[in-house]
Design an enzyme around this catalytic site. Structure first.
Site, PDB file in Angstrom:
ATOM      1  N   GLU A 166       0.896  -1.209  -0.013  1.00  0.00           N
ATOM      2  CA  GLU A 166       0.282   0.247  -0.034  1.00  0.00           C
ATOM      3  C   GLU A 166       0.864   1.130   0.059  1.00  0.00           C
ATOM      4  O   GLU A 166       0.712   2.124   0.897  1.00  0.00           O
ATOM      5  CB  GLU A 166      -1.165  -0.060   1.102  1.00  0.00           C
ATOM      6  CG  GLU A 166      -1.961  -0.989   1.244  1.00  0.00           C
ATOM      7  CD  GLU A 166      -3.256  -1.116   2.054  1.00  0.00           C
ATOM      8  OE1 GLU A 166      -4.247  -1.549   1.731  1.00  0.00           O
ATOM      9  OE2 GLU A 166      -2.850  -0.448   3.215  1.00  0.00           O
ATOM     10  N   GLU A 277      -6.081  -7.337  -2.131  1.00  0.00           N
ATOM     11  CA  GLU A 277      -6.736  -7.238  -0.569  1.00  0.00           C
ATOM     12  C   GLU A 277      -8.324  -6.650  -0.942  1.00  0.00           C
ATOM     13  O   GLU A 277      -8.454  -5.929  -1.462  1.00  0.00           O
ATOM     14  CB  GLU A 277      -5.999  -6.377   0.497  1.00  0.00           C
ATOM     15  CG  GLU A 277      -4.873  -6.600   0.605  1.00  0.00           C
ATOM     16  CD  GLU A 277      -4.252  -5.601   1.853  1.00  0.00           C
ATOM     17  OE1 GLU A 277      -5.116  -4.953   2.792  1.00  0.00           O
ATOM     18  OE2 GLU A 277      -2.879  -5.563   1.911  1.00  0.00           O
TER      19      GLU A 277
END
Length: 425
Positions: A166, A277
């Site tokens: 991320e 995710e």
């Protein structure tokens, strides 16, 4: 005439050979905490209440149909009090070996931190804090290379590698709490440093795992223009796949996700997208402003049925976007807490097993629907580790699958377990 026919045969044969390579579809989850649950002998049951003796084998069974698993890797998590933050190299190697031995594709997620790395936290590992930027570039190269070499030597070569987790605003910012080294799409500050770090990590991946695909993972799925800006800034970086996190309660509705995916397909047509995710609550969702940004409980109730409905709607949307070729559930193995299970400090309530009954939720069995697509007028064959009953197939020169073996003479494409070949009857 013969030359024309031969050309047609070669063209169709090439299409069939390349279909899987071009459109490899993956579905699975990040199961980084599974060994801790196993060590605590936590029970897992299927939806009917039958005990599952081996969770990983169950995930690849026909009932579930997963073909890929993701594992995170921290530099030195030993000082972190969160029991989910435990995945150093010594932890990851045996888990990765199991994943590969079971026939799954392996996605390795480098965090390049001692703790959770996400958009708000990209803290440099404690042992790296004394390094200047030039030394840090060498360190990320050496660390990435060394970790990958250990995995390769252990028979656990990753198939996909995230060089950062991320990293929407950069990575390796420095000491915890610092505002230095963050990257924003509206500014050029710090981007050369960030890009140099990514290039060094990617260089190590290419050298040790030349067949692995490199993923650059961000989480601005709820901000299409920002998402585009990030990958435009990273145009000089060598990577293969755009990785995204998508959680509706942080990244808004499916229409917003669709806009982001369309934007990526238009702006980066040569890059596939992996949703690395996703998850949805089945109980005890936090309030807006106290853990989430959006409440979609009126669309998808906070229940096992609502979790299933979210999964179905997400997959329906993803199938509209041919650039999306992988879907991973985050922390599917979550399975309770209490006096006999100190795996977690608190329940997360987004897993695919019920924390109280330890039974699988229906969403677990919906995820394999992501794989059910057709490509280029030919049934897309997804031969993977779950293909234990592979059948022989025949196609004509128009790419149409025959119902059984050919009954007329001619030239056909024969697909068997050991590959495809031209067959004349």
């Amino acid at each position: 005439m013969k030359k024309t026919l031969l050309s047609a045969v070669i063209a169709v044969f090439g299409m069939l050979l390349n279909a899987n390579a071009q459109e490899e579809l993956l579905v699975g989850g990040d199961i980084s905490v599974l060994p801790r649950y196993e060590a605590k002998k936590v029970s897992y049951y299927d939806q009917q209440g039958k005990k599952i003796t081996d969770v990983m084998q169950y995930l690849k069974s026909d009932a579930v149909g997963w073909n890929a698993l993701r594992v995170r890797l921290f530099v030195d998590p030993s000082g972190d009090s969160d029991p989910q933050v435990c995945q150093d190299l010594n932890y990851v190697v045996p888990l990765a070996k199991r994943i590969k031995a079971e026939g799954f594709k392996l996605l390795l997620d480098f965090h390049y931190s001692d703790t959770w790395a996400d958009p708000a936290k990209q803290w440099t590992p404690a042992s790296w804090l004394g390094l200047n930027d030039e030394q840090l570039k060498e360190k990320i190269y050496d660390y990435t290379k060394d970790c990958l070499q250990v995995l390769v030597d252990s028979g656990a070569t990753p198939d996909y590698i995230q060089t950062g987790n991320e990293i929407s605003y950069g990575m390796l910012w420095g000491q915890k709490g610092t505002t230095a080294n963050r990257c924003y799409t509206g500014s050029n500050a710090n981007w050369p440093r960030f890009i140099a770090l990514l290039k060094q990590a990617g260089k190590a991946c290419r050298e040790v795992c030349p067949d692995a695909k490199i993923i650059i993972h961000t989480e601005r799925a709820g901000k299409p223009s920002v998402l585009k800006g990030i990958y435009q800034k990273l145009a000089s970086v060598d990577y293969d796949i755009i990785g995204l996190s998508y959680y509706s309660f942080w990244h808004n509705n499916l229409a917003t996700l669709a806009s982001s995916l369309t934007q990526l397909a238009t702006s980066f047509p040569n890059k596939k997208v992996h949703i690395v995710e996703t998850a949805y609550y089945y109980q005890y969702q936090p309030a807006v402003g106290e853990g989430i940004d959006y409440d979609f409980s009126s669309t998808w109730p906070i229940s096992a049925a609502g979790q299933k409905a979210f999964t179905q709607d997400l997959i329906t949307e993803l199938k509209k976007h041919t650039n999306v070729t992988a879907l991973y559930w985050w922390f599917p193995e979550e399975n309770g807490n209490g006096p006999n299970n100190s795996v977690l400090n608190d329940w997360v309530n987004r897993g695919l097993w019920n924390n109280t009954s330890h039974k699988a939720h229906s969403a677990l069995y919906e995820l394999k629907e992501f794989l059910n697509r057709e490509s280029s007028g030919v049934e897309q064959h997804k031969m993977n580790s779950t293909d234990t009953k592979h059948e022989s197939k025949y196609y004509d020169l128009q790419g149409r699958r025959l119902n059984g073996e050919p009954r007329l003479g001619g030239i056909y494409i024969h697909e068997a377990k050991d590959g495809r070949r031209i067959k004349t009857l």
